[in-house]
Write a protein that holds these residues in place. Structure first.
Motif, PDB file in Angstrom:
ATOM      1  N   ASN A 203      43.822  -4.447 -49.484  1.00 54.63           N
ATOM      2  CA  ASN A 203      43.713  -5.767 -48.848  1.00 54.63           C
ATOM      3  C   ASN A 203      44.759  -5.957 -47.758  1.00 54.63           C
ATOM      4  O   ASN A 203      44.481  -6.560 -46.706  1.00 54.63           O
ATOM      5  CB  ASN A 203      43.862  -6.879 -49.882  1.00 54.63           C
ATOM      6  N   GLU A 206      43.510  -4.160 -44.831  1.00 54.92           N
ATOM      7  CA  GLU A 206      42.361  -4.865 -44.251  1.00 54.92           C
ATOM      8  C   GLU A 206      42.813  -6.032 -43.383  1.00 54.92           C
ATOM      9  O   GLU A 206      42.215  -6.306 -42.328  1.00 54.92           O
ATOM     10  CB  GLU A 206      41.436  -5.355 -45.361  1.00 54.92           C
ATOM     11  N   TYR A 210      41.514  -6.339 -39.656  1.00 53.49           N
ATOM     12  CA  TYR A 210      40.705  -7.483 -39.236  1.00 53.49           C
ATOM     13  C   TYR A 210      41.357  -8.229 -38.079  1.00 53.49           C
ATOM     14  O   TYR A 210      40.669  -8.767 -37.204  1.00 53.49           O
ATOM     15  CB  TYR A 210      40.442  -8.417 -40.426  1.00 53.49           C
ATOM     16  N   ARG A 215      36.241  -4.395 -39.013  1.00 51.38           N
ATOM     17  CA  ARG A 215      35.574  -4.839 -40.240  1.00 51.38           C
ATOM     18  C   ARG A 215      35.287  -3.593 -41.063  1.00 51.38           C
ATOM     19  O   ARG A 215      35.206  -2.485 -40.527  1.00 51.38           O
ATOM     20  CB  ARG A 215      34.255  -5.578 -39.952  1.00 51.38           C
ATOM     21  N   ILE A 216      35.069  -3.761 -42.361  1.00 50.35           N
ATOM     22  CA  ILE A 216      34.713  -2.612 -43.173  1.00 50.35           C
ATOM     23  C   ILE A 216      33.212  -2.526 -43.411  1.00 50.35           C
ATOM     24  O   ILE A 216      32.708  -1.496 -43.830  1.00 50.35           O
ATOM     25  CB  ILE A 216      35.472  -2.603 -44.508  1.00 50.35           C
ATOM     26  N   LEU A 226      33.764   1.423 -41.364  1.00 46.38           N
ATOM     27  CA  LEU A 226      35.130   1.910 -41.508  1.00 46.38           C
ATOM     28  C   LEU A 226      35.584   2.708 -40.288  1.00 46.38           C
ATOM     29  O   LEU A 226      36.789   2.809 -40.025  1.00 46.38           O
ATOM     30  CB  LEU A 226      35.257   2.770 -42.767  1.00 46.38           C
ATOM     31  N   VAL A 231      39.486  -0.562 -37.126  1.00 48.70           N
ATOM     32  CA  VAL A 231      40.008  -0.012 -38.377  1.00 48.70           C
ATOM     33  C   VAL A 231      40.760   1.287 -38.091  1.00 48.70           C
ATOM     34  O   VAL A 231      41.853   1.517 -38.619  1.00 48.70           O
ATOM     35  CB  VAL A 231      38.868   0.230 -39.387  1.00 48.70           C
ATOM     36  N   MET A 391      38.604 -12.533 -47.274  1.00 47.91           N
ATOM     37  CA  MET A 391      38.708 -11.094 -47.472  1.00 47.91           C
ATOM     38  C   MET A 391      37.303 -10.540 -47.670  1.00 47.91           C
ATOM     39  O   MET A 391      36.397 -11.273 -48.074  1.00 47.91           O
ATOM     40  CB  MET A 391      39.592 -10.789 -48.678  1.00 47.91           C
ATOM     41  N   PRO A 392      37.101  -9.263 -47.364  1.00 47.72           N
ATOM     42  CA  PRO A 392      35.748  -8.700 -47.480  1.00 47.72           C
ATOM     43  C   PRO A 392      35.129  -9.020 -48.836  1.00 47.72           C
ATOM     44  O   PRO A 392      35.727  -8.762 -49.878  1.00 47.72           O
ATOM     45  CB  PRO A 392      35.991  -7.191 -47.325  1.00 47.72           C
ATOM     46  N   GLU A 401      35.720  -0.141 -50.433  1.00 45.08           N
ATOM     47  CA  GLU A 401      37.181  -0.155 -50.524  1.00 45.08           C
ATOM     48  C   GLU A 401      37.714   1.105 -51.209  1.00 45.08           C
ATOM     49  O   GLU A 401      38.811   1.570 -50.891  1.00 45.08           O
ATOM     50  CB  GLU A 401      37.658  -1.419 -51.224  1.00 45.08           C
ATOM     51  N   LEU A 404      37.735   3.583 -48.498  1.00 44.75           N
ATOM     52  CA  LEU A 404      38.811   3.247 -47.567  1.00 44.75           C
ATOM     53  C   LEU A 404      40.160   3.683 -48.122  1.00 44.75           C
ATOM     54  O   LEU A 404      40.997   4.235 -47.393  1.00 44.75           O
ATOM     55  CB  LEU A 404      38.800   1.744 -47.284  1.00 44.75           C
TER      56      LEU A 404
END
Length: 438
Positions: A203, A206, A210, A215-216, A226, A231, A391-392, A401, A404
């Motif tokens: 997070n 992220e 962001y 964005r993921i 990703l 990113v 958060m996503p 995630e 990621l």
């Protein structure tokens, strides 16, 4: 919508590890007055306060037999999915708002509009609208938030800052690299950041991505993103900071999660560290460390394909009611208890100051203003949540995630370039998303 085959496959894959180690649920319900609650995560003060307030709930509701269990927040997804699959899920789940779409998609939690309609107006009266909205999904309320966390933020040792000749914290990525190099000295790196696969560490990253327009996942197209430049360049920042010699060893970063890096900073063993909005407040700092917290520096020029955001936010102690709750009436009473000012003011400095409170009344407390004057000023001005995004949160977020987290570690350890790692992660995560959402 996820079909039943995809759901079974996903739950079976995600929960397999947790099933091997999960603590068995304590037993079947004995009567209509039994209520089981699982809480995940929280600061030491919060964990202590929650248990104490549970005693007050029990005193106020003698006909409800409360069965409360606490678990580490970083295992929440595996534990909850395993509990759902084995039909041992608690009536009330206190987890993260990020989890709501996935839980809704798998029919694990139920809308509060259906079971607590007579309570919601009172909740709206007591809760900050932007925070309460973090419990919404597809137009329905699925969770009652008690606070939110925001990403990402920077803790700065003021003595180290002044020793390096600076009179303000860094504001851009290029300044962050410059400051971190200048503030590095033997035995004390200029900057620490966590790069483990723990959800909070992801997070934190992220939030940086962001802010860079990354964005993921793109929900409109259903594509994992990703490998978006926003990113990739955020991960390149991590790699550059390591190459600059401004951080602890790369292997340390991939083994040292957010709490450990906070302790490095609190002990004066790093000059700055990157975390969530609470930074060091859950654990404190040594008496000889003067420090401040500021928003994470922004990219000099955002490079992502999406609109940059000022911060991403998530309610990380949000109360949800299981779709299989055997005592929904008692569950609603428990949620309503936690919607009262007496409980919500815990995070207004009575006694906790680590979170951004959900309760309106909490913002009037002097204790909060003393620790976070900038938060209180921004809240009173109406600007605290400007430019913030959730958060996503979508079905399949845990799969993306996970990919990621692997990519972050590969890049930090020098095994792959950020682009290589994230391109590979995008392909792997897309396969999982197509399966889950097929």
């Amino acid at each position: 919508m996820t079909n039943s085959i995809s759901r079974r496959q996903f739950l079976g894959t995600t929960a397999a590890t947790a099933l091997a180690t999960a603590t068995p649920f304590s037993g079947a319900f004995a009567g209509t007055g039994d209520l089981s609650v699982w809480k995940f995560g929280g600061t030491p003060t919060e964990v202590e306060q929650w248990a104490a307030r549970n005693e007050a709930f029990t005193a106020d509701n003698p006909d409800i037999n409360l069965n409360y269990s606490y678990f580490n927040g970083q295992i929440r997804r595996q534990k909850i999915l395993a509990g759902f699959q084995t039909r041992r899920l608690a009536d009330v789940i206190i987890a993260f708002g990020q989890d709501i779409p996935e839980f809704v998609g798998f029919d694990m939690v139920q809308p509060l509009d259906d079971i607590a309609a007579d309570k919601i107006d009172g909740w709206k009266d007591r809760l900050v609208p932007e925070v309460m909205n973090s419990g919404m999904h597809d137009g329905k309320l699925y969770g009652l938030p008690t606070y939110v966390d925001m990403a990402s933020f920077l803790a700065v040792n003021l003595d180290a800052l002044e020793e390096a000749g600076f009179d303000r914290p860094p504001a851009t990525w290029s300044e962050l690299r410059e400051y971190a190099k200048a503030m590095t000295k033997p035995g004390r790196p200029g900057l620490a950041f966590p790069a483990t696969t723990a959800p909070v560490d992801i997070n934190i990253f992220e939030g940086i991505a962001y802010a860079n327009g990354g964005r993921i996942f793109d929900e409109e197209s259903g594509k994992v993103t990703l490998d978006d430049p926003g990113v990739v360049d955020a991960l390149q920042l991590y790699v550059d900071l390591i190459a600059d010699g401004s951080t602890p060893a790369a292997t340390s970063l991939t083994e040292t999660f957010f709490r450990d890096t906070a302790q490095l900073f609190g002990q004066g063993r790093s000059a700055m560290w990157i975390g969530l909005s609470w930074l060091n407040t859950p654990w404190g700092v040594s008496e000889d460390v003067r420090w401040t917290g500021v928003p994470m520096p922004r990219p000099d020029t955002a490079s992502g394909s999406f609109a940059p955001v000022n911060a991403i936010m998530d309610p990380t102690a949000i109360l949800m009611v299981s779709s299989r709750a055997k005592n929904p009436e008692a569950a609603v009473e428990y949620l309503d208890f936690w919607s009262q000012n007496e409980q919500l003011e815990i995070w207004g400095g009575q006694p906790e100051v680590a979170r951004i409170p959900a309760g309106k009344a909490a913002w009037d407390n002097e204790e909060l203003a003393e620790v976070w004057p900038n938060w209180v000023e921004a809240y009173n001005e109406g600007s605290l949540f400007e430019g913030a995004a959730p958060m996503p949160r979508f079905i399949g977020v845990s799969a993306i995630e996970s990919a990621l987290g692997t990519a972050i570690q590969q890049a930090v350890l020098g095994q792959k370039t950020p682009l290589e790692a994230l391109t590979e992660a995008t392909k792997a995560a897309q396969t999982q998303i197509d399966l889950i959402r097929g």
